[in-house]
Design a protein around this motif. Structure first.
Motif, mmCIF file in Angstrom:
data_model
loop_
_atom_site.group_PDB
_atom_site.id
_atom_site.type_symbol
_atom_site.label_atom_id
_atom_site.label_comp_id
_atom_site.label_asym_id
_atom_site.label_seq_id
_atom_site.Cartn_x
_atom_site.Cartn_y
_atom_site.Cartn_z
ATOM 1 N N UNK A 36 17.244 -3.625 2.001
ATOM 2 C CA UNK A 36 16.885 -4.678 2.955
ATOM 3 C C UNK A 36 17.420 -6.031 2.479
ATOM 4 N N UNK A 37 17.712 -6.917 3.433
ATOM 5 C CA UNK A 37 18.283 -8.222 3.107
ATOM 6 C C UNK A 37 17.229 -9.135 2.520
ATOM 7 N N UNK A 38 17.667 -9.938 1.553
ATOM 8 C CA UNK A 38 16.753 -10.914 0.951
ATOM 9 C C UNK A 38 16.626 -12.116 1.884
ATOM 10 N N UNK A 39 15.693 -12.984 1.591
ATOM 11 C CA UNK A 39 15.482 -14.182 2.408
ATOM 12 C C UNK A 39 16.693 -15.099 2.362
ATOM 13 N N UNK A 40 17.355 -15.184 1.196
ATOM 14 C CA UNK A 40 18.546 -16.027 1.079
ATOM 15 C C UNK A 40 19.667 -15.489 1.970
ATOM 16 N N UNK A 41 19.843 -14.169 1.991
ATOM 17 C CA UNK A 41 20.875 -13.574 2.834
ATOM 18 C C UNK A 41 20.588 -13.829 4.314
ATOM 19 N N UNK A 42 19.319 -13.718 4.685
ATOM 20 C CA UNK A 42 18.952 -13.984 6.075
ATOM 21 C C UNK A 42 19.185 -15.439 6.435
ATOM 22 N N UNK A 43 18.882 -16.348 5.505
ATOM 23 C CA UNK A 43 19.070 -17.772 5.751
ATOM 24 C C UNK A 43 20.560 -18.099 5.931
ATOM 25 N N UNK A 44 21.406 -17.533 5.072
ATOM 26 C CA UNK A 44 22.847 -17.764 5.177
ATOM 27 C C UNK A 44 23.377 -17.165 6.475
ATOM 28 N N UNK A 45 22.895 -15.993 6.838
ATOM 29 C CA UNK A 45 23.321 -15.355 8.079
ATOM 30 C C UNK A 45 22.938 -16.196 9.289
ATOM 31 N N UNK A 46 21.720 -16.747 9.300
ATOM 32 C CA UNK A 46 21.294 -17.613 10.405
ATOM 33 C C UNK A 46 22.141 -18.872 10.474
ATOM 34 N N UNK A 47 22.462 -19.445 9.317
ATOM 35 C CA UNK A 47 23.277 -20.665 9.297
ATOM 36 C C UNK A 47 24.683 -20.390 9.815
ATOM 37 N N UNK A 48 25.252 -19.253 9.443
ATOM 38 C CA UNK A 48 26.622 -18.945 9.871
ATOM 39 C C UNK A 48 26.699 -18.536 11.336
ATOM 40 N N UNK A 49 25.595 -18.125 11.916
ATOM 41 C CA UNK A 49 25.570 -17.766 13.328
ATOM 42 C C UNK A 49 25.147 -18.928 14.218
ATOM 43 N N UNK A 50 24.891 -20.101 13.638
ATOM 44 C CA UNK A 50 24.470 -21.251 14.429
ATOM 45 C C UNK A 50 25.657 -21.863 15.158
ATOM 46 N N UNK A 51 25.369 -22.522 16.262
ATOM 47 C CA UNK A 51 26.421 -23.144 17.059
ATOM 48 C C UNK A 51 27.106 -24.271 16.290
ATOM 49 N N UNK A 52 26.350 -24.996 15.480
ATOM 50 C CA UNK A 52 26.946 -26.094 14.720
ATOM 51 C C UNK A 52 27.968 -25.576 13.713
#
Length: 176
Positions: A36-52
């Motif tokens: 399972x993905x760690x919280x850091x991996x999820x955070x980076x994934x959310x940042x890279x999928x953001x519109x900005x």
């Protein structure tokens, strides 16, 4: 002796009403199990999928691509370093390089703006619609082309909308 095989019963079990749903476990098919993905991996994934982030990435990519395209077109242009006051004078290497740099920066800025506008509008449209299909790129192409062309008037805005939408549809068709 066993009873003869009845194909109607077999078909009911395979495609009929008695068919059981199959559990799709990737590990059963030889897939590689992943932790399972760690919280850091999820955070980076959310940042890279953001519109900005997507808009910033398209802006940087557009700047680099536009700069290279500008320098290339300046290199094959026969009027680089041309002085209209003295048309028979051969430009120096410094003048030619200066013109190439100016054209490269100009193209880079334009490509960066167009890339950021298109990427941002496509991300916003995709987020709003909740779907990822070809219509997103056509809608965002129309918005981007219309916004760029609208500076020159309504007719130019409509033509820009149609042109960018058609180009976006062609690219999306080719890439998908």
């Amino acid at each position: 002796p066993p009873p003869p095989l009845q194909y109607s019963l077999l078909l009911q079990h395979l495609v009929g009403e008695q068919r059981r749903p199959r559990a799709w476990d990737p590990a059963a098919f030889g897939g590689i199990p992943s932790p399972p993905k760690s919280e850091e991996q999820k955070m980076v994934e959310r940042a890279m999928e953001s519109c900005a982030f997507k808009a910033a990435l398209a802006c940087v990519g557009g700047f680099v691509l536009g700069g290279a395209f500008g320098v290339f077109t300046a290199g094959i242009d026969t009027n680089v370093g041309f002085d209209p006051k003295d048309p028979y004078r051969t430009p120096t290497a410094k003048e030619v390089l200066k013109d190439m740099g100016q054209r490269g920066i100009s193209y880079a800025k334009n490509f960066a703006i167009v890339g950021a506008m298109f990427s941002c509008t496509e991300c916003v449209v995709e987020s709003y619609r909740g779907k990822s299909d070809w219509k997103n790129s056509v809608i965002s192409g129309c918005i981007t082309g219309g916004a760029i062309g609208f500076r020159a008037g309504l007719k130019a805005g409509v033509i820009g909308c149609g042109g960018f939408a058609a180009f976006s549809a062609a690219i999306d068709y080719y890439l998908r």
